[in-house]
Design a protein around this motif. Sequence first.
Motif, PDB file in Angstrom:
ATOM      1  N   LYS A 122      11.541 -40.046 -10.465  1.00  0.00           N
ATOM      2  CA  LYS A 122      11.757 -41.439 -10.999  1.00  0.00           C
ATOM      3  C   LYS A 122      10.818 -42.234  -9.768  1.00  0.00           C
ATOM      4  O   LYS A 122      10.784 -41.963  -8.474  1.00  0.00           O
ATOM      5  N   GLN A 154       9.256 -46.349  -8.435  1.00  0.00           N
ATOM      6  CA  GLN A 154       9.480 -47.848  -8.864  1.00  0.00           C
ATOM      7  C   GLN A 154       8.040 -48.381  -9.153  1.00  0.00           C
ATOM      8  O   GLN A 154       6.962 -47.995  -8.790  1.00  0.00           O
ATOM      9  N   VAL A 207      11.646 -52.273 -11.289  1.00  0.00           N
ATOM     10  CA  VAL A 207      12.545 -51.111 -11.784  1.00  0.00           C
ATOM     11  C   VAL A 207      12.212 -49.761 -11.272  1.00  0.00           C
ATOM     12  O   VAL A 207      11.378 -49.483 -10.650  1.00  0.00           O
ATOM     13  N   LEU A 231      17.363 -53.477 -20.428  1.00  0.00           N
ATOM     14  CA  LEU A 231      16.697 -52.445 -19.815  1.00  0.00           C
ATOM     15  C   LEU A 231      16.760 -51.100 -20.732  1.00  0.00           C
ATOM     16  O   LEU A 231      17.805 -50.941 -21.217  1.00  0.00           O
ATOM     17  N   GLU A 281      16.819 -47.077 -21.851  1.00  0.00           N
ATOM     18  CA  GLU A 281      17.776 -45.810 -21.394  1.00  0.00           C
ATOM     19  C   GLU A 281      16.979 -45.331 -20.334  1.00  0.00           C
ATOM     20  O   GLU A 281      15.825 -44.942 -20.580  1.00  0.00           O
ATOM     21  N   THR A 300      16.312 -46.610 -17.269  1.00  0.00           N
ATOM     22  CA  THR A 300      15.577 -47.280 -16.458  1.00  0.00           C
ATOM     23  C   THR A 300      16.620 -48.078 -15.752  1.00  0.00           C
ATOM     24  O   THR A 300      17.714 -48.548 -16.215  1.00  0.00           O
ATOM     25  N   GLU A 301      16.438 -48.350 -14.205  1.00  0.00           N
ATOM     26  CA  GLU A 301      17.365 -49.271 -13.516  1.00  0.00           C
ATOM     27  C   GLU A 301      16.670 -50.240 -12.710  1.00  0.00           C
ATOM     28  O   GLU A 301      15.555 -50.144 -12.420  1.00  0.00           O
ATOM     29  N   LEU A 302      17.299 -51.371 -12.669  1.00  0.00           N
ATOM     30  CA  LEU A 302      16.623 -52.530 -11.857  1.00  0.00           C
ATOM     31  C   LEU A 302      16.683 -52.016 -10.167  1.00  0.00           C
ATOM     32  O   LEU A 302      17.498 -51.506  -9.794  1.00  0.00           O
ATOM     33  N   GLU A 303      15.769 -52.359  -9.745  1.00  0.00           N
ATOM     34  CA  GLU A 303      15.489 -52.281  -8.421  1.00  0.00           C
ATOM     35  C   GLU A 303      15.740 -53.573  -7.264  1.00  0.00           C
ATOM     36  O   GLU A 303      15.443 -53.296  -6.258  1.00  0.00           O
ATOM     37  N   PRO A 340      21.135 -57.442  -9.359  1.00  0.00           N
ATOM     38  CA  PRO A 340      21.172 -58.058 -10.671  1.00  0.00           C
ATOM     39  C   PRO A 340      21.514 -59.566 -10.610  1.00  0.00           C
ATOM     40  O   PRO A 340      21.458 -60.313 -11.719  1.00  0.00           O
TER      41      PRO A 340
END
Length: 190
Positions: A100, A102, A128, A158, A160, A162-165, A168
Amino acid sequence: MDNNATTLTALARTEFGKGSARQARRDGLVPAVIYGHGAEPVHVLLPGREITLAVRTSNLILDLDVAGEAHLALVKEIQRHPLRQTVDHLDLLTVKRGEKVQVDVFLDVEGTVATGLVLSMDVNNVLVLADALALPERLVLNVEGRTAGNIHAGDVTLPEGTELEIDPKTVIGSVVEPAAEEEEPAAAAE
């Protein structure tokens, strides 16, 4: 080879310095360096026309063949000529399948806010964390029918995996009433 990666053949760069870089550019090649994962940097020359077309895509993954050795790399930084806007140099970050990374991803706003209100966005990109070989090209923010108030990073849809960096609760825009227009002085004088 991965469907999300652009495949190119690169030449190992043996000569360094400003003069050799200029000569490479005259020969239609773009100097680049591949670094990361604690390995020694690998200096390469990429085909100019192909890489110039490829870097139009944000968060580009390159599948490079350097003298028979495979390198999977993310375009981290593009240095351009200030006047011609040609690609002068690339910094490439080594990535591994399943890793993963950024990245900043473009934020695409869809829909319209409630009648009589306007949308004001503070950011165009959101940071992200996503799989290196499944980076989203864009993120969607649906503002359909939104009333006055702040828009937070958590409101972004978002894909699937994928995460916020960023937090929120970070404000990325707002829906507000339009500023009242002042009457022109000439109209007021009449």
